[in-house]
Motif scaffolding. Structure first.
Motif, PDB file in Angstrom:
ATOM      1  N   ALA A 229      -9.110   4.620 -16.173  1.00 20.84           N
ATOM      2  CA  ALA A 229      -8.087   4.828 -15.143  1.00 20.84           C
ATOM      3  C   ALA A 229      -8.685   4.603 -13.757  1.00 20.84           C
ATOM      4  CB  ALA A 229      -7.505   6.234 -15.255  1.00 20.84           C
ATOM      5  N   MET A 230      -9.933   5.062 -13.559  1.00 19.15           N
ATOM      6  CA  MET A 230     -10.617   4.823 -12.287  1.00 19.15           C
ATOM      7  C   MET A 230     -10.907   3.333 -12.091  1.00 19.15           C
ATOM      8  SD  MET A 230     -10.802   7.705 -10.746  1.00 19.15           S
ATOM      9  CE  MET A 230      -9.207   8.023 -11.544  1.00 19.15           C
ATOM     10  N   ALA A 231     -11.130   2.609 -13.190  1.00 18.51           N
ATOM     11  CA  ALA A 231     -11.378   1.174 -13.091  1.00 18.51           C
ATOM     12  C   ALA A 231     -10.155   0.445 -12.549  1.00 18.51           C
ATOM     13  CB  ALA A 231     -11.756   0.614 -14.463  1.00 18.51           C
ATOM     14  N   GLU A 232      -8.975   0.867 -12.991  1.00 22.42           N
ATOM     15  CA  GLU A 232      -7.754   0.224 -12.516  1.00 22.42           C
ATOM     16  C   GLU A 232      -7.570   0.472 -11.014  1.00 22.42           C
ATOM     17  OE1 GLU A 232      -3.073  -0.312 -13.808  1.00 22.42           O
ATOM     18  OE2 GLU A 232      -4.282   1.243 -14.769  1.00 22.42           O
ATOM     19  N   ILE A 233      -7.844   1.697 -10.594  1.00 26.26           N
ATOM     20  CA  ILE A 233      -7.772   2.002  -9.158  1.00 26.26           C
ATOM     21  C   ILE A 233      -8.810   1.175  -8.400  1.00 26.26           C
ATOM     22  CG2 ILE A 233      -8.109   3.801  -7.427  1.00 26.26           C
ATOM     23  CD1 ILE A 233      -7.105   5.831  -9.469  1.00 26.26           C
ATOM     24  N   SER A 234     -10.029   1.088  -8.961  1.00 27.91           N
ATOM     25  CA  SER A 234     -11.107   0.350  -8.297  1.00 27.91           C
ATOM     26  C   SER A 234     -10.737  -1.109  -8.098  1.00 27.91           C
ATOM     27  CB  SER A 234     -12.393   0.461  -9.119  1.00 27.91           C
ATOM     28  OG  SER A 234     -12.844   1.796  -9.194  1.00 27.91           O
ATOM     29  N   GLU A 235     -10.155  -1.716  -9.103  1.00 27.03           N
ATOM     30  CA  GLU A 235      -9.764  -3.124  -8.984  1.00 27.03           C
ATOM     31  C   GLU A 235      -8.757  -3.323  -7.859  1.00 27.03           C
ATOM     32  OE1 GLU A 235      -8.373  -4.441 -12.764  1.00 27.03           O
ATOM     33  OE2 GLU A 235     -10.331  -4.214 -13.734  1.00 27.03           O
ATOM     34  N   LEU A 259     -19.024   7.189 -19.658  1.00 33.05           N
ATOM     35  CA  LEU A 259     -18.338   6.817 -18.420  1.00 33.05           C
ATOM     36  C   LEU A 259     -18.489   5.328 -18.153  1.00 33.05           C
ATOM     37  CD1 LEU A 259     -18.937   9.678 -15.796  1.00 33.05           C
ATOM     38  CD2 LEU A 259     -16.816   9.057 -16.967  1.00 33.05           C
ATOM     39  N   ASP A 260     -18.415   4.523 -19.217  1.00 34.89           N
ATOM     40  CA  ASP A 260     -18.502   3.078 -19.066  1.00 34.89           C
ATOM     41  C   ASP A 260     -17.100   2.484 -19.164  1.00 34.89           C
ATOM     42  OD1 ASP A 260     -21.352   2.798 -18.834  1.00 34.89           O
ATOM     43  OD2 ASP A 260     -21.486   3.290 -20.963  1.00 34.89           O
ATOM     44  N   ALA A 261     -16.633   1.937 -18.065  1.00 39.54           N
ATOM     45  CA  ALA A 261     -15.302   1.322 -18.061  1.00 39.54           C
ATOM     46  C   ALA A 261     -15.326   0.033 -18.870  1.00 39.54           C
ATOM     47  CB  ALA A 261     -14.867   1.028 -16.630  1.00 39.54           C
ATOM     48  N   ARG A 306      -4.835  -4.594 -20.333  1.00 40.16           N
ATOM     49  CA  ARG A 306      -5.187  -5.167 -19.036  1.00 40.16           C
ATOM     50  C   ARG A 306      -6.125  -6.354 -19.209  1.00 40.16           C
ATOM     51  NH1 ARG A 306      -8.204  -1.456 -16.435  1.00 40.16           N
ATOM     52  NH2 ARG A 306      -8.147  -2.660 -14.506  1.00 40.16           N
ATOM     53  N   VAL A 307      -7.098  -6.228 -20.118  1.00 37.25           N
ATOM     54  CA  VAL A 307      -8.038  -7.325 -20.337  1.00 37.25           C
ATOM     55  C   VAL A 307      -7.347  -8.479 -21.055  1.00 37.25           C
ATOM     56  CG1 VAL A 307     -10.145  -7.996 -21.570  1.00 37.25           C
ATOM     57  CG2 VAL A 307     -10.082  -5.873 -20.259  1.00 37.25           C
ATOM     58  N   ALA A 308      -6.499  -8.171 -22.027  1.00 39.06           N
ATOM     59  CA  ALA A 308      -5.751  -9.229 -22.718  1.00 39.06           C
ATOM     60  C   ALA A 308      -4.853  -9.977 -21.746  1.00 39.06           C
ATOM     61  CB  ALA A 308      -4.937  -8.630 -23.859  1.00 39.06           C
ATOM     62  N   ASP A 309      -4.185  -9.246 -20.862  1.00 37.87           N
ATOM     63  CA  ASP A 309      -3.302  -9.884 -19.890  1.00 37.87           C
ATOM     64  C   ASP A 309      -4.096 -10.785 -18.935  1.00 37.87           C
ATOM     65  OD1 ASP A 309      -1.175  -8.575 -21.034  1.00 37.87           O
ATOM     66  OD2 ASP A 309      -1.023  -7.030 -19.483  1.00 37.87           O
ATOM     67  N   LEU A 310      -5.270 -10.307 -18.500  1.00 35.34           N
ATOM     68  CA  LEU A 310      -6.107 -11.119 -17.619  1.00 35.34           C
ATOM     69  C   LEU A 310      -6.555 -12.396 -18.327  1.00 35.34           C
ATOM     70  CD1 LEU A 310      -7.693 -11.578 -15.010  1.00 35.34           C
ATOM     71  CD2 LEU A 310      -9.541 -10.172 -15.980  1.00 35.34           C
ATOM     72  N   ALA A 311      -6.917 -12.271 -19.598  1.00 36.11           N
ATOM     73  CA  ALA A 311      -7.334 -13.449 -20.363  1.00 36.11           C
ATOM     74  C   ALA A 311      -6.220 -14.479 -20.418  1.00 36.11           C
ATOM     75  CB  ALA A 311      -7.753 -13.033 -21.769  1.00 36.11           C
ATOM     76  N   VAL A 437     -14.463  -5.483 -15.588  1.00 36.21           N
ATOM     77  CA  VAL A 437     -13.472  -4.406 -15.546  1.00 36.21           C
ATOM     78  C   VAL A 437     -13.816  -3.440 -14.420  1.00 36.21           C
ATOM     79  CG1 VAL A 437     -12.455  -2.471 -16.808  1.00 36.21           C
ATOM     80  CG2 VAL A 437     -13.002  -4.610 -18.014  1.00 36.21           C
ATOM     81  N   GLY A 438     -12.895  -3.293 -13.475  1.00 40.05           N
ATOM     82  CA  GLY A 438     -13.083  -2.320 -12.399  1.00 40.05           C
ATOM     83  C   GLY A 438     -14.082  -2.725 -11.345  1.00 40.05           C
ATOM     84  N   ARG A 439     -14.394  -4.024 -11.249  1.00 37.68           N
ATOM     85  CA  ARG A 439     -15.385  -4.493 -10.277  1.00 37.68           C
ATOM     86  C   ARG A 439     -14.841  -5.729  -9.568  1.00 37.68           C
ATOM     87  NH1 ARG A 439     -21.342  -4.536 -12.775  1.00 37.68           N
ATOM     88  NH2 ARG A 439     -21.806  -3.665 -10.721  1.00 37.68           N
ATOM     89  N   PRO A 440     -15.311  -5.998  -8.364  1.00 35.39           N
ATOM     90  CA  PRO A 440     -14.869  -7.204  -7.670  1.00 35.39           C
ATOM     91  C   PRO A 440     -15.277  -8.462  -8.433  1.00 35.39           C
ATOM     92  CG  PRO A 440     -15.908  -5.662  -6.140  1.00 35.39           C
ATOM     93  CD  PRO A 440     -16.167  -5.139  -7.516  1.00 35.39           C
ATOM     94  N   ARG A 441     -14.438  -9.494  -8.357  1.00 37.94           N
ATOM     95  CA  ARG A 441     -14.766 -10.764  -8.993  1.00 37.94           C
ATOM     96  C   ARG A 441     -15.992 -11.360  -8.326  1.00 37.94           C
ATOM     97  NH1 ARG A 441     -10.985 -14.004  -7.030  1.00 37.94           N
ATOM     98  NH2 ARG A 441     -12.524 -14.943  -5.641  1.00 37.94           N
ATOM     99  N   ARG A 442     -16.865 -11.978  -9.145  1.00 40.41           N
ATOM    100  CA  ARG A 442     -18.044 -12.663  -8.610  1.00 40.41           C
ATOM    101  C   ARG A 442     -17.900 -14.152  -8.886  1.00 40.41           C
ATOM    102  NH1 ARG A 442     -22.393  -9.099  -7.740  1.00 40.41           N
ATOM    103  NH2 ARG A 442     -23.317 -10.906  -6.679  1.00 40.41           N
TER     104      ARG A 442
END
Length: 455
Positions: A229-235, A259-261, A306-311, A437-442
């Motif tokens: 849930a925190m990962a979604e907010i972080s994104e 605590l691994d997103a 969320r990951v399936a949708d992104l894919a 997941v939950g991190r800025p795109r690189r």
């Protein structure tokens, strides 16, 4: 009952039972494993584990060869010769709802009870709804032959797949749910070696021991769903959930573990255990737990979606070639039960992508569950010509691969790191677009990378 050197039976030889039987033999006891599955028993008797678990094959080969460990399909053999019977029968989710299906457990209890010829201790290890032990004691009292005593205790397991042998021989705690001093004494004898090594022992009533495993899994599942849930907010906020988890983990009240997103939890325990606990809590009239556990379950499902949708968003079109790295629900295992990785792979396939899956251990089991997918025998074959790479099970070889080597194999260097295990900076420097997941795109924007090179 022989309290000096008791003979032990382990009824049910799935992941828990086979591991427990082999480890009890390693601790010095004579053990017989019992199961109705003749093929499984034949493999175990030959010293071969029917699933992947580091170190288990060695124990099976050593102790079946010595005669200390044997396997049979005849529960009568166990009933007539063993002093302690461990019930390790599977308790899957019911096909009719969220409750645990105890049909196999009750069948084993009744079969054992009818064949008992000597006093014994029956020890439950399966994960069950609280209250099962008391009902089992009553059932055994009804069916056990006259003048035979069958006491009941509960000794929940806390094994991690991929670490089962280590966790059995060197547990972090032992729980003895007992209603008599003799039952406690017997369990202390069986676990004498780890107790002597300083493993803490919690002696409690049957109900508390039954709740221990369900509560532990419920709490761990809650941690995973919280950080997702925190990962979604972080994104959405441009934050980094891995850095956030590190900060939270340094708080001793919270801890970093679980605590691994990512794409959420799966396997044969956490999903079905939180649903069964919620169902049992509702049946008991405890209203808070079901609401909390339902929310945890829903958050876990959303992590996959969320990951399936992104894919699907990143796929360049129908028929796109997608490399899926991992099918097992976790590394060091060939278990694909409720695997988030396999679930996501199937969703992408159903949307029209050409999905190629590579897993070091789990492809055979995955093919049985999802035969519509293509399974390949090497990481290189999975990557070759891929237009999108999904990293979904955190096998060490995936995180360790050279991104420059991988970039030369794929058609377009775009990866979704569903486990936050690759070095995103290193991969971006090698020309990849990295979505974590939950991190800025690189790296460069993915849409630029998936443009037609010929255009």
């Amino acid at each position: 009952m022989n309290l000096t050197t008791p003979t032990i039976s382990v009824i049910g030889t799935g992941y828990l039972g086979a591991t427990h039987a082999a480890c009890l033999a390693e601790l010095g006891f004579r053990v017989v494993g019992v199961d109705r599955d003749r093929d499984k028993i034949a493999r175990l008797a030959a010293g071969e584990a029917p699933f992947s678990e580091p170190g288990l094959d060695d124990l099976l080969r050593r102790h079946t060869a010595s005669g200390r460990l044997r396997f049979t399909t005849a529960i009568r053999v166990a009933a007539e010769h063993a002093d302690v019977h461990f019930l390790c029968v599977g308790t899957p989710q019911s096909a009719a709802g969220p409750e645990a299906d105890l049909a196999g457990l009750w069948a084993a209890v009744r079969d054992l009870g009818r064949h008992l010829t000597r006093d014994c201790l029956v020890v439950g290890k399966s994960t069950v709804p609280v209250g099962t032990a008391a009902a089992m004691a009553a059932e055994l009292g009804r069916i056990v032959p006259p003048r035979i005593s069958a006491n009941v205790a509960w000794n929940p397991e806390f094994l991690r797949e991929g670490h089962g042998v280590q966790d059995t021989l060197h547990p972090d705690r032992l729980v003895f749910g007992v209603d008599s001093p003799s039952a406690e004494l017997t369990l202390r004898l069986l676990y004498e070696r780890p107790i002597a090594a300083g493993v803490p022992v919690h002696v409690t009533d049957l109900a508390t021991a039954e709740l221990a495993k369900s509560a532990a899994n419920g709490f761990l599942a809650t941690k995973v769903s919280f950080v997702n849930a925190m990962a979604e907010i972080s994104e959405r906020a441009g934050a980094d959930v891995v850095a956030l988890a590190d900060i939270l983990g340094d708080d001793p009240r919270i801890g970093r573990s679980f605590l691994d997103a990512g794409i959420g939890f799966g396997g044969g325990c956490l999903p079905k255990d939180i649903r069964a606990l919620a169902a049992r809590a509702a049946a008991l009239g405890a209203s808070s737990a079901p609401a909390l556990l339902h929310a945890v379950d829903e958050a876990n499902a959303r992590a996959r979606s969320r990951v399936a949708d992104l894919a699907l968003e990143l796929c360049p079109g129908a028929g796109a070639r997608v490399a899926v790295l991992g099918a097992a629900f976790k590394p060091r295992s060939d278990d694909v039960r409720d695997s988030p990785a396999l679930d996501i792979a199937r969703r992408v396939h159903r949307a029209g992508a050409e999905v190629r899956v590579y897993d070091p251990e789990a492809s055979l089991n995955a093919r049985a569950v999802a035969p519509e997918l293509t399974y390949v025998a090497s990481l290189e074959t999975a990557l070759r010509g891929a237009e999108l790479v999904l990293h979904l099970t955190e096998w060490p070889e995936f995180a360790a691969m050279d991104p420059r080597w991988a970039a030369r194999l794929v058609r377009w260097p775009v990866i979704i790191d569903g486990r936050n295990r690759i070095d995103s900076g290193r991969w971006a420097a090698a020309g990849w677009t990295v979505h974590s997941v939950g991190r800025p795109r690189r790296g460069a924007p993915a849409r630029a990378l998936v443009a037609d090179p010929a255009g």
